[in-house]
Write an enzyme that holds these catalytic residues in place. Structure first.
Site, PDB file in Angstrom:
ATOM      1  N   ALA A 125       7.042  -4.057   8.157  1.00 56.20           N
ATOM      2  CA  ALA A 125       8.045  -3.043   8.875  1.00 56.20           C
ATOM      3  C   ALA A 125       9.129  -2.775   8.142  1.00 56.20           C
ATOM      4  O   ALA A 125       9.815  -3.255   6.982  1.00 56.20           O
ATOM      5  CB  ALA A 125       8.215  -3.680   9.976  1.00 56.20           C
TER       6      ALA A 125
ATOM      7  N   LYS B 152     -10.646  10.240   1.181  1.00 52.36           N
ATOM      8  CA  LYS B 152      -9.080  10.321   0.547  1.00 52.36           C
ATOM      9  C   LYS B 152      -8.248  10.525   1.796  1.00 52.36           C
ATOM     10  O   LYS B 152      -7.354   9.605   1.975  1.00 52.36           O
ATOM     11  CB  LYS B 152      -8.888  11.514  -0.384  1.00 52.36           C
ATOM     12  CG  LYS B 152      -7.592  11.738  -1.012  1.00 52.36           C
ATOM     13  CD  LYS B 152      -6.947  10.467  -1.528  1.00 52.36           C
ATOM     14  CE  LYS B 152      -5.344  10.706  -1.612  1.00 52.36           C
ATOM     15  NZ  LYS B 152      -4.843   9.490  -2.287  1.00 52.36           N
TER      16      LYS B 152
ATOM     17  N   LYS C 121      10.085   5.175  -3.115  1.00 52.46           N
ATOM     18  CA  LYS C 121       9.548   3.775  -3.106  1.00 52.46           C
ATOM     19  C   LYS C 121       9.947   3.075  -4.610  1.00 52.46           C
ATOM     20  O   LYS C 121      10.594   4.154  -5.407  1.00 52.46           O
ATOM     21  CB  LYS C 121       8.160   3.709  -2.925  1.00 52.46           C
ATOM     22  CG  LYS C 121       7.246   4.103  -4.260  1.00 52.46           C
ATOM     23  CD  LYS C 121       5.836   4.210  -3.812  1.00 52.46           C
ATOM     24  CE  LYS C 121       5.296   3.095  -4.573  1.00 52.46           C
ATOM     25  NZ  LYS C 121       3.707   3.169  -4.451  1.00 52.46           N
TER      26      LYS C 121
ATOM     27  N   GLU D 168      -8.041  10.809  -5.983  1.00 54.79           N
ATOM     28  CA  GLU D 168      -7.400   9.823  -6.623  1.00 54.79           C
ATOM     29  C   GLU D 168      -6.600   8.699  -5.643  1.00 54.79           C
ATOM     30  O   GLU D 168      -6.090   9.332  -4.739  1.00 54.79           O
ATOM     31  CB  GLU D 168      -6.337  10.658  -7.677  1.00 54.79           C
ATOM     32  CG  GLU D 168      -5.513   9.243  -8.664  1.00 54.79           C
ATOM     33  CD  GLU D 168      -6.395   8.526  -9.132  1.00 54.79           C
ATOM     34  OE1 GLU D 168      -7.225   8.831 -10.081  1.00 54.79           O
ATOM     35  OE2 GLU D 168      -6.228   7.349  -8.897  1.00 54.79           O
TER      36      GLU D 168
ATOM     37  N   LYS E 189       8.102  21.006 -19.073  1.00 52.83           N
ATOM     38  CA  LYS E 189       7.245  19.826 -19.170  1.00 52.83           C
ATOM     39  C   LYS E 189       6.798  19.451 -20.490  1.00 52.83           C
ATOM     40  O   LYS E 189       6.628  18.789 -20.887  1.00 52.83           O
ATOM     41  CB  LYS E 189       6.498  19.651 -18.060  1.00 52.83           C
ATOM     42  CG  LYS E 189       7.053  19.255 -16.651  1.00 52.83           C
ATOM     43  CD  LYS E 189       6.221  18.893 -15.531  1.00 52.83           C
ATOM     44  CE  LYS E 189       6.767  18.711 -14.220  1.00 52.83           C
ATOM     45  NZ  LYS E 189       6.055  18.208 -13.059  1.00 52.83           N
TER      46      LYS E 189
ATOM     47  N   LEU F  80      -4.354   6.210  -6.791  1.00 49.40           N
ATOM     48  CA  LEU F  80      -3.252   5.423  -7.487  1.00 49.40           C
ATOM     49  C   LEU F  80      -1.934   5.775  -6.766  1.00 49.40           C
ATOM     50  O   LEU F  80      -1.788   6.508  -5.921  1.00 49.40           O
ATOM     51  CB  LEU F  80      -3.102   6.011  -8.858  1.00 49.40           C
ATOM     52  CG  LEU F  80      -2.779   7.475  -9.090  1.00 49.40           C
ATOM     53  CD1 LEU F  80      -1.040   7.596  -8.876  1.00 49.40           C
ATOM     54  CD2 LEU F  80      -2.752   8.181 -10.551  1.00 49.40           C
TER      55      LEU F  80
ATOM     56  N   CYS G 150       2.577  11.800  -0.866  1.00 51.93           N
ATOM     57  CA  CYS G 150       1.148  11.604  -0.211  1.00 51.93           C
ATOM     58  C   CYS G 150       1.133  11.607   1.320  1.00 51.93           C
ATOM     59  O   CYS G 150       0.586  12.316   1.946  1.00 51.93           O
ATOM     60  CB  CYS G 150       0.307  10.666  -1.034  1.00 51.93           C
ATOM     61  SG  CYS G 150      -0.015  11.237  -2.576  1.00 51.93           S
TER      62      CYS G 150
END
Ligand code: NAD
Length: 451
Positions: free
Chosen positions: A273, A225, A341, A172, A59, A174, A281
């Site tokens: 739905a 959170k 998503k 966080e 990375k 986001l 998360c």
């Protein structure tokens, strides 16, 4: 990391960086994942010099070469336009030397028991102390950690002799796919501290965002959170159960949700739905809150159901496919959208993984297509294609798993003619049932009436 084609950004030589007299506090970010990179790019865009420390050498090499190791809309552009204020390193010593405020954004995955695994958080803190025991620094926890962690980490800091390293909890909120806009325009910034000076310092850092800032204690910030994510997951499981009842009684959950959402006490968000939540998360945070409650002697019954409803919801697709196709043995079924998503390449706890596994167990030949995920070792045995059209050609059924705009806007009538059978399961209620029926599909959504 997926094999997503990542665009590159330009990097300038760090030694040529301008040191404006009014430069904002130098920042360190530990962890170059979804949260860390977005935090770093956004703070750099706000004028801070930011050093990002990551342990994954690939990375760091990618970032140093000007490539983003994750897919997040707008991230490459933001890294590029602020490259003179950003640097990436494997060295904690370098980060600690440069940064005054140090954000911790390492992963806190679930353990076998469902508790959050804090090993990476603790390792990061120990490393900071190794290089900064005598220094004055502010550690800011962005990683999602169970209530009580901040208190324990401060004890750890003091036991390691770090008397001047302050601590703040700054959870966080986001969302992947809209992470930059979420960071720059938050509904609220939560700042939990043990002392007012630390809160003042962090509040000053966030002031340019003009967002509501909520100052509280560390345990309350940590709980905000978890409670927020658990509540959103509860909303999803709730509307999914309403959808399942709608199917039994002939109501349409899309209309029901619209009517519910018009009530200001309820609100319209998180009432779509579908076939369940996934991602890095919700599943782990809901499980961790349930564990946290259990560990302190309280049985959080509601969350147990939220989790169970979500697991069952992912599997309902199999029943729908059986209803339309009979035995699934040897059938070719295309999963459209594989990331958990739209707008991300994140495959953690993606519904597609559960579905692929279930269908393979039924003897299905599973095909797949996603606009950004082109390979992932967790998709073993799935026949991945370069386009939705290719995945659908000769298929007995299609399942819309992730509602990418590209998939919603597909020329469905055209792809219909290339399929062996016209069965379409809309796992996200993202398509128009009437239009799909007109295009010749046997359309089945979640809790939707096709009449
Ligand atoms: P991620 O897995 O994408 O990134 C974490 C990064 O930290 C990895 O690249 C890992 O190699 C690196 N890392 C681990 N130990 C390190 C160390 N000692 N030094 C430097 N780098 C180290 O995780 P993420 O999705 O960015 O999530 C980070 C945290 O933020 C988690 O606690 C998560 O729950 C929370 N969070 C995530 C999101 C989200 O949408 N992804 C949203 C809000 C909060």
């Amino acid at each position: 990391m997926s094999s997503t084609q990542h665009r590159k950004f330009e990097l300038t030589d760090p030694s040529s960086r301008p040191h404006a007299p009014d430069a904002r506090e130098p920042i360190g970010v530990i962890g170059a994942g979804y949260v860390g990179l977005v935090t770093a790019a956004c703070l750099a865009s706000m004028g801070h010099r930011v050093t990002v420390r990551e342990i994954d050498a690939d990375k760091v090499a990618a970032l140093q070469a000007g490539a983003a190791p994750i897919y997040e809309p707008g991230l490459v552009e933001l890294l590029s336009s602020n490259s003179q204020r950003l640097s990436f390193t494997l060295s904690m010593a370098e980060l600690v030397r440069d940064a005054q405020v140090i954000f911790v954004a390492v992963d806190t995955p679930p353990t076998q028991s469902g508790d959050a695994d804090l090993a990476r958080v603790q390792a990061a803190i120990r490393e900071v102390v190794e290089h900064a025991a005598a220094m004055e620094r502010l550690l800011v926890m962005k990683s999602t950690v169970p209530v009580g962690t901040g208190q324990r980490l401060v004890s750890l800091l003091r036991s390691l002799g770090a008397a001047n390293i302050g601590y703040a909890s700054n959870p966080e909120f986001l969302r992947e796919g809209t992470a930059i806009a979420d960071f720059m325009n938050p509904d609220r910034v939560v700042i939990g501290t043990f002392d007012a000076p630390a809160a003042d310092r962090l509040e000053a850092l966030y002031r340019p965002l003009n967002a509501p800032i909520m100052r509280t204690t560390v345990p309350s910030a940590e709980m905000i959170k978890y409670a927020s994510n658990a509540f959103l997951a509860t909303k999803i499981s709730f509307i999914n159960e309403i959808a399942n009842v709608c199917e039994e009684v002939g109501a349409d959950v899309s209309v029901v949700a619209q009517g519910m959402g018009m009530d200001a006490r309820i609100g319209p968000s998180f009432l779509r739905a579908g076939i369940g939540y996934g991602g890095s998360c919700f599943p782990k945070d809901v499980a961790a809150l349930k564990q946290l409650a259990g560990n302190s002697g309280y049985h959080f019954q509601l969350l147990t159901s939220v989790i169970e409803v979500n697991e069952l919801q992912k599997r309902r697709v199999v029943g729908k496919l059986r209803k339309h196709l009979g035995s699934l043995e040897g059938k070719q079924i295309a999963l459209l959208g594989l990331a958990f998503k739209p707008g991300t390449d994140d495959m953690r706890e993606a519904t597609s993984l559960v579905l692929a596994g279930r269908l393979q167990a039924e003897g299905v030949i599973v095909r797949g297509y996603d606009p950004v995920v082109r390979e992932d070792e967790r998709l073993r045995g799935v026949d991945l294609h370069d386009s939705a059209e290719a995945a659908l050609t000769g298929a007995d059924a299609a399942v819309l798993v992730t509602e990418w705009p590209e998939l919603i806007n597909l020329d469905w009538a055209a792809v219909r003619s290339s399929m062996r059978q016209p069965v379409l399961i809309d796992g996200r209620n993202a398509l128009d049932p009437q239009a799909m029926s007109r295009a010749g599909f046997v359309y089945d959504g979640i809790g939707r009436s096709t009449k």
